[in-house]
Structure formats: structure tokens, C-alpha cells
Scaffold this active site. Structure first.
Site, PDB file in Angstrom:
ATOM      1  N   SER A  93      35.183 -10.854 -32.865  1.00 27.85           N
ATOM      2  CA  SER A  93      36.761 -10.724 -32.509  1.00 27.85           C
ATOM      3  C   SER A  93      36.983  -9.272 -32.553  1.00 27.85           C
ATOM      4  CB  SER A  93      37.554 -11.600 -33.230  1.00 27.85           C
ATOM      5  OG  SER A  93      38.823 -11.417 -33.193  1.00 27.85           O
TER       6      SER A  93
ATOM      7  N   ARG B 222      32.895 -16.975 -29.989  1.00 29.74           N
ATOM      8  CA  ARG B 222      32.619 -17.597 -31.247  1.00 29.74           C
ATOM      9  C   ARG B 222      31.795 -18.923 -31.184  1.00 29.74           C
ATOM     10  NH1 ARG B 222      37.704 -18.239 -29.510  1.00 29.74           N
ATOM     11  NH2 ARG B 222      38.424 -20.275 -29.109  1.00 29.74           N
TER      12      ARG B 222
ATOM     13  N   HIS C  38      42.386  -7.562 -26.276  1.00 29.91           N
ATOM     14  CA  HIS C  38      41.954  -8.644 -27.128  1.00 29.91           C
ATOM     15  C   HIS C  38      40.700  -9.365 -26.704  1.00 29.91           C
ATOM     16  CE1 HIS C  38      41.539 -13.039 -28.552  1.00 29.91           C
ATOM     17  NE2 HIS C  38      41.591 -12.379 -29.698  1.00 29.91           N
TER      18      HIS C  38
ATOM     19  N   HIS D  26      44.406  -1.394 -29.855  1.00 27.44           N
ATOM     20  CA  HIS D  26      45.771  -0.763 -29.729  1.00 27.44           C
ATOM     21  C   HIS D  26      45.584   0.388 -29.568  1.00 27.44           C
ATOM     22  CE1 HIS D  26      47.814  -4.381 -30.996  1.00 27.44           C
ATOM     23  NE2 HIS D  26      47.004  -4.661 -32.287  1.00 27.44           N
TER      24      HIS D  26
ATOM     25  N   GLY E 228      39.167 -17.014 -45.606  1.00 27.15           N
ATOM     26  CA  GLY E 228      38.312 -15.562 -44.976  1.00 27.15           C
ATOM     27  C   GLY E 228      38.879 -14.295 -45.463  1.00 27.15           C
TER      28      GLY E 228
END
EC number: 1.3.3.3
Length: 309
Positions: A94, A112, A108, A98, A261
Site C-alpha cells: 500500500s 492485496r 494512492h 504526498h 496492525g
């Protein structure tokens, strides 16, 4: 082949992380990625990489994770009660970028794989992912290019794939409490497990590999454009929308936090600086107003170019 090959997926994801970090560092030309490998107490771990205070990218985070557990969290079983009582593995890359220059859009991407297993029963597995673009000052040329890459990578898998996953992206990255899109979309897919493992894996690779083809030409075109405080203040204000979506609506963020996580990796998607302003309204006919008028409303960007799909 329809039994998932987790080792194959992991090898691909680690290579993808390497390739994306290499391309971003080269484009920045000033800063390098720092790497932190971490272990999750409940099972698994990951490799987080972040570039900060670059010449082009104010912050870019590219995270690989492979986590496992004996039981799924509430965020996963709420929509899929059949997964209750199963052990799970989740692998993914992931990233959120910016840029410093307000004329460069935030981007982005995520690919997965998820598998839930129970002795004596068939495994439940699927792929998901996509990429999306969040401009502050939009350029039609960039929006068309972004969606053209998305369309092209989908074509080998069927004519219906791009429009389906584009709509899914438009619907998913919608900030309900603002009644506003987060950006100009791209592709989003989830629960992909048919027709077979290799087809799904090949499509997921096409999406992962397509990100650089979609984003880096935009970086090259816009990174040298001059900007000032007005543009910076608008960028910081619009970054607030990014924060709102990720903390309120994003399923991946909620899943990561609920599964224990690594918080630093999960919140790596948030911009380093952001601001809010009460009841902000852009000046009529300004460059800022053009974002709301011309870019945030959902549209068929390929139709502008006269393409058929």
C-alpha cells in the site's frame, strides 16, 4: 491452478515495493527512502519505507505487510460471517504519495491478497486493490492519461472490467459527510477470486505494475511548475479531505487498526501537514473553484479523448 501460491504473491509484492520506491527516489533526486522492518506479535510483519522532505515529495510511504492471525477481527466478519472462526493471512503493498508542489496530485495505490482457512474446509481467498488520484489543481491531460493507463491494463481481461472497477472506485472514494469525491478516481476492486487464481493474480499484477505508468509521467510534467503560498494553503486545506476519508470511511485503515496492525504503517497514508478552515468557499471562477467544478464530479475521462470502451 486454483490453489493460491502465497510465496509467489509475496515475491511479487516485495519486488513491486522495490520498483516503486526506486522510481520515486529517482524522480525526487534529493531524498531517499528509509526502511523499517517490523514484526507483529500476533503473527507476521512487514517492511515499511518512507521518504520525507524530498525536493518533489513531501512524504511518500510504501508499505509491504504480511500479517496472520488465528481469528478475524469484527471489521472482516461483519460483512462475511462465513469467515468467523477461521485463521487468516493478509499480504499487500500500500502506498500514498504526498507531493510538495500543489500542482502535483496526491496518489494512492494498493494491491492485496487475503486468505482465511479452517481445517477440513476449502480456503476462502480473494485479491483486491486499485489506484486513485487526488489533484489539487487539475489538468485534463493528466486525468485522461491516468484513466487511459487504467483502461489499457484492464483490456486484456475483458471489455467490462474498466467501467466496472472505475465505478467501484468512484463509489468507494466518496466522502459521504462532504457529499464530494476524494479525487478523480481510477480503479478499485475487491473480492476477486474468479475465474481462477492465476487470472486473478495476473490482473492484480497488472494493476500494481500500472501505477508507475499512470503516475510518473504526471510527476515529470508538473514537478517544475512554480507555486506560491495561495496554492500551498489550498493544498493543505484539501489534504484535510484525505484525512477525513482515511480515518472515517476507509476499510483498510479500520481493518489494520482492529487487527492490531502497526499503527505507524497504517497511518503513513496521512499527510505530514494539513489544515482545516471553517466553511471555506473558493472564489468564483478561480483555479481553486475549477477543482470542484471540473474534476471532482464523476465523469468519463476517456470520452473526452473520444475513446470508446
Amino acid at each position: 491452478m486454483n490453489s493460491p501460491d502465497i510465496a509467489l504473491i509475496k515475491t511479487y509484492l516485495l519486488t513491486l515495493q522495490d520498483n516503486i520506491c526506486g522510481a520515486l527516489a529517482q524522480a525526487d533526486g534529493h531524498a531517499e527512502f528509509t526502511e523499517e522492518c517490523w514484526v507483529r506479535e500476533e503473527g507476521g510483519g512487514g517492511r515499511s519505507r518512507v521518504l520525507v522532505n524530498g525536493a518533489v515529495f513531501e512524504q511518500a510511504g510504501v508499505n509491504f505487510s504480511h500479517v496472520s492471525g488465528a481469528m478475524l477481527p469484527a471489521s472482516a466478519t461483519a460483512h462475511r460471517p462465513e469467515l468467523a472462526g477461521r485463521s487468516f493471512q493478509a499480504l499487500g503493498v500500500s502506498l500514498v504519495i504526498h507531493p510538495l508542489n500543489p500542482y502535483l496530485p496526491t496518489s494512492h495505490a494498493n494491491v492485496r491478497f487475503f486468505i482465511a482457512e479452517k481445517p477440513g474446509e476449502d480456503a476462502v481467498w480473494w485479491f483486491g486493490g486499485g489506484f486513485d488520484l487526488t489533484p489539487y489543481y487539475g489538468f485534463e491531460e493528466d486525468a485522461i492519461h491516468w484513466h487511459q493507463v487504467a483502461h489499457s491494463l484492464c483490456q486484456p481481461f475483458g471489455e467490462q472490467i474498466y467501467p466496472r472497477y472505475k465505478k467501484w472506485c468512484d463509489d468507494y472514494f466518496y466522502i459521504k459527510h462532504r457529499q464530494e469525491a476524494r479525487g478523480i478516481g481510477g480503479l478499485f476492486f475487491d473480492d476477486l477470486n474468479s475465474p481462477d487464481f492465476m487470472t486473478c493474480f495476473n490482473f492484480t499484477q497488472a494493476v500494481g505494475d500500472g501505477f508507475l505508468a499512470a503516475y510518473m509521467p504526471i510527476v515529470a510534467r508538473r514537478k517544475a511548475l512554480g507555486w506560491g503560498d495561495r496554492e500551498r494553503q489550498f493544498q493543505l486545506y484539501r489534504r484535510g479531505r484525505y484525512v477525513e476519508f482515511n480515518l472515517v470511511w476507509d476499510r483498510g485503515t479500520l481493518f489494520g487498526l482492529q487487527t492490531g496492525g502497526r499503527t505507524e504503517s497504517i497511518l503513513m497514508s496521512l499527510p505530514p501537514l494539513v489544515r482545516w478552515e471553517y466553511n471555506y468557499q473558493p472564489e468564483a471562477d478561480s483555479a481553486e473553484a475549477a477543482l470542484y467544478r471540473d474534476f471532482l464530479p464523476v465523469k468519463d475521462w476517456l470520452a473526452i479523448k473520444g475513446e470508446t470502451h
